[in-house]
Design an enzyme around this catalytic site. Structure first.
Site, PDB file in Angstrom:
ATOM      1  N   GLU A   1      36.921  29.535  37.317  1.00  0.00           N
ATOM      2  CA  GLU A   1      35.713  29.394  38.158  1.00  0.00           C
ATOM      3  C   GLU A   1      35.692  28.046  38.891  1.00  0.00           C
ATOM      4  OE1 GLU A   1      32.104  27.833  36.795  1.00  0.00           O
ATOM      5  OE2 GLU A   1      32.539  28.220  34.677  1.00  0.00           O
TER       6      GLU A   1
ATOM      7  N   LYS B   1      26.742  26.221  24.825  1.00  0.00           N
ATOM      8  CA  LYS B   1      26.311  24.858  24.512  1.00  0.00           C
ATOM      9  C   LYS B   1      24.970  24.838  23.825  1.00  0.00           C
ATOM     10  CE  LYS B   1      27.869  22.350  28.011  1.00  0.00           C
ATOM     11  NZ  LYS B   1      27.876  23.588  28.660  1.00  0.00           N
TER      12      LYS B   1
HETATM   13  N1  PSU Z   1      28.403  25.422  31.202  1.00  0.00           N
HETATM   14  C1  PSU Z   1      29.215  24.352  31.280  1.00  0.00           C
HETATM   15  N2  PSU Z   1      29.685  23.938  32.457  1.00  0.00           N
HETATM   16  C2  PSU Z   1      29.378  24.593  33.607  1.00  0.00           C
HETATM   17  C3  PSU Z   1      28.519  25.747  33.517  1.00  0.00           C
HETATM   18  C4  PSU Z   1      28.066  26.123  32.306  1.00  0.00           C
HETATM   19  O1  PSU Z   1      29.517  23.749  30.269  1.00  0.00           O
HETATM   20  O2  PSU Z   1      29.825  24.183  34.672  1.00  0.00           O
HETATM   21  C5  PSU Z   1      28.231  26.529  34.764  1.00  0.00           C
HETATM   22  C6  PSU Z   1      29.041  27.837  34.780  1.00  0.00           C
HETATM   23  O3  PSU Z   1      29.493  28.058  36.082  1.00  0.00           O
HETATM   24  C7  PSU Z   1      28.000  28.875  34.404  1.00  0.00           C
HETATM   25  C8  PSU Z   1      26.776  28.294  35.046  1.00  0.00           C
HETATM   26  O4  PSU Z   1      28.293  30.155  34.881  1.00  0.00           O
HETATM   27  O5  PSU Z   1      26.860  26.898  34.803  1.00  0.00           O
HETATM   28  C9  PSU Z   1      25.494  28.861  34.489  1.00  0.00           C
HETATM   29  O6  PSU Z   1      24.433  28.465  35.278  1.00  0.00           O
HETATM   30  P1  PSU Z   1      23.034  29.206  35.179  1.00  0.00           P
HETATM   31  O7  PSU Z   1      22.538  28.900  33.796  1.00  0.00           O
HETATM   32  O8  PSU Z   1      22.213  28.601  36.256  1.00  0.00           O
HETATM   33  O9  PSU Z   1      23.304  30.657  35.371  1.00  0.00           O
END
Ligand code: PSU
Ligand code: MN
Length: 308
Positions: free
Chosen positions: A28, A162
Site C-alpha cells: 500500500e 495497533k
Molecule cells: N496503521 C498503521 N499505519 C498506517 C495505517 C494504519 O500502522 O499507515 C493506514 C493504512 O493505510 C490503513 C489506514 O488502511 O491507515 C486506516 O485508516 P482509517 O482508519 O482512516 O480507515
C-alpha cells in the site's frame, strides 16, 4: 489473453508475472505518504520491495497517480508519494472521485485490496490494518478496511492491529463478517508494536503451505472476502508494553483535545507516538513491515504453486 480493467496501469514485469501465475505481492501507499516521515518512508518502501524480491516474489506497490490506478511504481513515483504534497488518503469511498478528477492518492488497506484484486493479486503486505477505534460506541469510527476484508478476496499480512484501536471490538467485527484471523507461529493476536494483546487468533499457522491451502479452499468455495494474517513483530524490535501503551494514551488525549477525527486520526496518532517515543516506534514500525514482507512473499510463492 486475460483482459485487465481499463483503469489499471500494471508495470510490464508485474503483468507478465500475473499472466504466468508467478507470485506477486501488493503493497500500500498510505503507509508511505501518511504513515511515516520523509525520508525514512522512501527508504522503507524501497527496502520492502527488495525483501520481497529476495524471497521469490515480485513487489507491486499500489497508488493513484494523475487518476491512474498504478500497480507497481518506479523509484521516482515512490519518492513523489513520500514527499506527500497534495497526496490524498484514498479509501473505498474516495477511489472513483480521485480517478475521475485525475488526482494523486495514497491507497489505504481497503483501496489497495480493491486495486490488487482487480489485478488478480491475492497477497498484500502492510504494517497494520485499520479497525474499530476506541470509543467507537460513541464516534462510530470503524475503518473501511474491515468492511473491505469482508468483500474482497485478498490476504492481508500485517503485524496485527495497533493499540490505538479497540482490539477486542475489531476482532468481533471480523468474526461477524466471516474474516478469519490467522497467527503466524503465534496463538496470540499481536498488537503491532508488541507481540502480545491478550486476545487469541482463530488459527495458528506454523507452516505457510497450510495457510496457502486454506486460502485456496476459501476462494474455491466462493467464500468472498479476505483474511488477516497476523505476523508478530520480531522479539528484538518489540517495544516495552507499558511504554508504548502510555505513549498511545497520551497521543489519544492530545488528539481528543485538538478535536482530531475521521481519516486524520490514524496519521496524527502515528506521528505523535513517534515523537513521544523519540523515534523508537518508527524503528519498530519499519522492522515489522520488513518482517511481514518476508512472510507475505513466502505466502505468495506457496499460493502460486497451488493455483498453477
Ligand atoms: N496503521 C498503521 N499505519 C498506517 C495505517 C494504519 O500502522 O499507515 C493506514 C493504512 O493505510 C490503513 C489506514 O488502511 O491507515 C486506516 O485508516 P482509517 O482508519 O482512516 O480507515
Ligand atoms: Mn476512521
Amino acid at each position: 489473453m486475460k483482459e485487465f480493467n481499463k483503469y489499471l496501469d500494471i508495470k510490464p514485469e508485474i503483468k507478465k508475472a500475473l499472466l504466468e501465475n508467478r507470485p506477486v505481492v501488493a503493497l500500500e501507499s498510505t503507509i508511505i505518504s501518511h504513515g511515516m516521515p520523509y525520508p525514512k518512508n522512501v527508504e522503507t518502501a524501497l527496502k520492502v520491495e527488495e525483501i520481497i524480491r529476495e524471497n521469490g516474489a515480485i513487489p507491486a506497490t499500489i497508488a493513484i497517480i494523475n487518476g491512474v490506478l498504478k500497480v507497481g511504481l518506479d523509484k521516482e513515483e515512490i519518492k513523489y508519494l513520500a514527499k506527500g504534497n497534495d497526496i490524498k488518503k484514498v479509501s473505498r469511498r474516495d477511489l472513483p472521485f480521485i480517478v475521475a478528477n485525475k488526482l494523486n492518492g495514497a491507497t489505504t488497506v481497503a483501496s489497495t485490496m480493491i486495486i490488487a484484486s482487480l489485478a488478480g493479486i491475492k497477497v498484500f503486505v502492510t504494517g497494520g490494518i485499520g479497525g474499530v477505534h476506541k470509543n467507537a460506541q460513541q464516534t462510530f469510527d470503524i475503518s473501511a478496511d474491515l468492511e473491505e476484508l469482508s468483500k474482497t478476496d485478498v490476504a492481508v499480512v500485517c503485524a496485527g492491529a495497533k493499540a490505538i484501536l479497540d482490539i477486542g471490538l475489531t476482532l468481533e467485527y471480523l468474526e461477524t463478517n466471516g474474516v478469519a484471523l490467522v497467527g503466524i507461529k503465534t496463538d496470540e493476536m499481536p498488537a503491532f508494536y508488541t507481540r502480545k494483546s491478550g486476545f487469541e487468533v482463530d488459527y495458528r499457522i506454523d507452516d505457510i503451505k497450510d495457510l496457502a491451502k486454506s486460502m485456496k479452499l476459501k476462494w474455491d468455495l466462493k467464500l468472498k472476502g479476505g483474511l488477516v494474517v497476523a505476523n508478530p513483530i520480531p522479539h528484538e524490535f518489540e517495544m516495552d508494553y507499558n511504554v508504548i501503551n502510555k505513549a498511545i494514551e497520551d497521543a489519544l488525549i492530545k488528539a481528543d483535545k485538538k478535536g482530531i477525527k475521521g481519516k486524520e486520526i490514524t496519521p496524527f496518532l502515528l506521528s505523535e507516538i513517534k515523537e513521544i517515543t523519540k523515534g523508537k516506534s518508527l524503528k519498530s514500525n519499519i522492522e515489522l513491515v520488513y518482517n511481514n514482507a518476508r512472510v507475505g512473499s513466502k505466502l505468495a510463492v506457496e499460493y502460486s504453486k497451488l493455483s498453477k
